[in-house]
Design an enzyme around this catalytic site. Structure first.
Site, short mmCIF file in Angstrom:
data_model
loop_
_atom_site.label_atom_id
_atom_site.label_comp_id
_atom_site.label_asym_id
_atom_site.label_seq_id
_atom_site.Cartn_x
_atom_site.Cartn_y
_atom_site.Cartn_z
N TYR A 51 0.81 -1.22 0.00
CA TYR A 51 0.00 0.00 0.00
C TYR A 51 0.85 1.27 0.00
O TYR A 51 0.38 2.33 0.45
CB TYR A 51 -0.96 -0.01 1.19
CG TYR A 51 -2.18 -0.90 0.98
CD1 TYR A 51 -3.07 -0.66 -0.07
CD2 TYR A 51 -2.45 -1.97 1.84
CE1 TYR A 51 -4.20 -1.46 -0.26
CE2 TYR A 51 -3.58 -2.77 1.65
CZ TYR A 51 -4.45 -2.51 0.59
OH TYR A 51 -5.56 -3.29 0.41
N PHE A 59 -5.75 7.21 6.75
CA PHE A 59 -6.17 5.85 7.09
C PHE A 59 -5.04 4.82 7.00
O PHE A 59 -5.26 3.63 7.21
CB PHE A 59 -7.36 5.43 6.22
CG PHE A 59 -7.08 5.42 4.73
CD1 PHE A 59 -6.42 4.36 4.12
CD2 PHE A 59 -7.48 6.50 3.93
CE1 PHE A 59 -6.17 4.34 2.76
CE2 PHE A 59 -7.24 6.49 2.56
CZ PHE A 59 -6.58 5.41 1.97
N ARG A 87 -12.70 -4.67 -11.38
CA ARG A 87 -13.08 -3.51 -10.57
C ARG A 87 -14.59 -3.28 -10.65
O ARG A 87 -15.22 -2.90 -9.66
CB ARG A 87 -12.31 -2.24 -11.01
CG ARG A 87 -10.79 -2.36 -10.92
CD ARG A 87 -10.10 -1.82 -9.71
NE ARG A 87 -10.50 -0.56 -9.18
CZ ARG A 87 -9.94 -0.02 -8.10
NH1 ARG A 87 -8.95 -0.65 -7.46
NH2 ARG A 87 -10.34 1.12 -7.65
N THR A 93 -14.99 1.43 -3.56
CA THR A 93 -14.18 1.22 -2.34
C THR A 93 -15.07 1.20 -1.10
O THR A 93 -14.90 0.36 -0.21
CB THR A 93 -13.14 2.35 -2.21
OG1 THR A 93 -12.41 2.43 -3.44
CG2 THR A 93 -12.20 2.09 -1.06
N ARG A 104 -18.30 -6.05 -3.03
CA ARG A 104 -18.17 -5.23 -1.84
C ARG A 104 -19.54 -4.94 -1.23
O ARG A 104 -19.69 -4.90 -0.02
CB ARG A 104 -17.38 -3.95 -2.16
CG ARG A 104 -15.86 -4.24 -2.21
CD ARG A 104 -15.07 -3.14 -2.83
NE ARG A 104 -13.63 -3.29 -2.61
CZ ARG A 104 -12.71 -2.52 -3.18
NH1 ARG A 104 -13.07 -1.55 -3.99
NH2 ARG A 104 -11.43 -2.72 -2.93
N GLU A 128 2.00 -5.95 -7.85
CA GLU A 128 1.37 -6.60 -6.71
C GLU A 128 1.59 -8.11 -6.72
O GLU A 128 1.88 -8.71 -5.68
CB GLU A 128 -0.13 -6.27 -6.70
CG GLU A 128 -0.37 -4.78 -6.40
CD GLU A 128 -1.80 -4.31 -6.68
OE1 GLU A 128 -2.09 -3.12 -6.44
OE2 GLU A 128 -2.63 -5.14 -7.14
P1 IDP Z 1 -9.41 0.49 -3.79
O1 IDP Z 1 -9.11 -0.73 -2.93
O2 IDP Z 1 -10.86 0.54 -4.17
O3 IDP Z 1 -8.48 0.60 -4.97
P2 IDP Z 1 -7.87 2.62 -2.54
O4 IDP Z 1 -8.26 4.06 -2.57
O5 IDP Z 1 -6.73 2.18 -3.38
O6 IDP Z 1 -9.21 1.78 -2.87
O7 IDP Z 1 -7.59 2.27 -1.02
C1 IDP Z 1 -6.94 1.06 -0.67
C2 IDP Z 1 -7.67 0.45 0.51
O8 IDP Z 1 -7.53 1.31 1.64
C3 IDP Z 1 -9.18 0.29 0.35
O9 IDP Z 1 -9.55 -0.88 -0.35
C4 IDP Z 1 -9.65 0.27 1.78
O10 IDP Z 1 -9.41 -1.01 2.39
C5 IDP Z 1 -8.72 1.30 2.42
N1 IDP Z 1 -9.29 2.65 2.40
C6 IDP Z 1 -9.39 3.51 1.35
N2 IDP Z 1 -9.97 4.68 1.70
C7 IDP Z 1 -10.26 4.55 3.02
C8 IDP Z 1 -10.86 5.43 3.98
O11 IDP Z 1 -11.26 6.56 3.68
N3 IDP Z 1 -10.99 4.95 5.25
C9 IDP Z 1 -10.54 3.71 5.63
N4 IDP Z 1 -9.97 2.85 4.76
C10 IDP Z 1 -9.83 3.27 3.47
MG MG Z 2 -6.43 0.93 -4.99
#
Ligand code: IDP
Ligand code: MG
Length: 141
Positions: A51, A59, A87, A93, A104, A128
């Protein structure tokens, strides 16, 4: 760069709740073939590497503890147009914003514990999968 591969993680809560079976069933039903798969547990170092793009986000620390909190299943899946189709299948998300019928929406508990990861580009998928699998484990035609 090939466009028929994506990388996924069935996240700790989804695994703990025994959603692995139903989730894999849905991957297959949507045309994704499993090319590599393992049960593992991420350590902090691996979660940080995975990450890295989110290092400055508020977060981030919580995400690291969550992703290292229990076993996960990581996999490489194959399908034409893998990144976008995957996706679309997993949804937004934040499960509160995810469409009905997406993984989800069906299996996530929260924005953080959102059941499944899906790569956001072909480059990310390559990066990844190489974090979790050796070259010998990635035998694609
Ligand atoms: P994605 O998994 O849909 O690509 P990303 O923005 O890449 O979303 O974020 C990676 C992961 O971080 C998310 O899948 C989720 O588990 C966590 N995450 C993202 N935004 C938030 C937030 O605003 N609060 C808490 N966890 C978050
Ligand atoms: Mg992502």
């Amino acid at each position: 760069m090939r466009t028929d591969l994506t990388f996924t993680i069935v996240k700790p809560t989804a695994f703990e709740k025994n959603y692995l079976g139903p989730i894999i069933e849905i991957f297959n039903r949507n045309g994704f073939k499993i090319k590599a798969m393992k049960l593992t547990r991420m350590n902090r170092e691996k979660a940080k590497e995975f990450y890295a793009e989110h290092e400055t986000k508020p977060f981030f620390e919580s995400l690291l503890s969550y992703m290292t909190s229990g076993p996960v299943v990581v996999a490489v899946l194959q399908k034409e147009n893998a990144i976008a189709d995957f996706r679309e299948m997993i949804g937004a998300t934040d499960p509160a914003k995810a469409q009905f019928g997406t993984l989800r929406k069906m299996f996530a508990d929260s924005k953080e514990a959102n059941a499944v990861h899906g790569s956001d580009s072909n480059e990310s998928a390559q990066r990844e999968m190489s974090i979790f699998f050796t070259e010998e484990e990635l035998f694609f035609d």
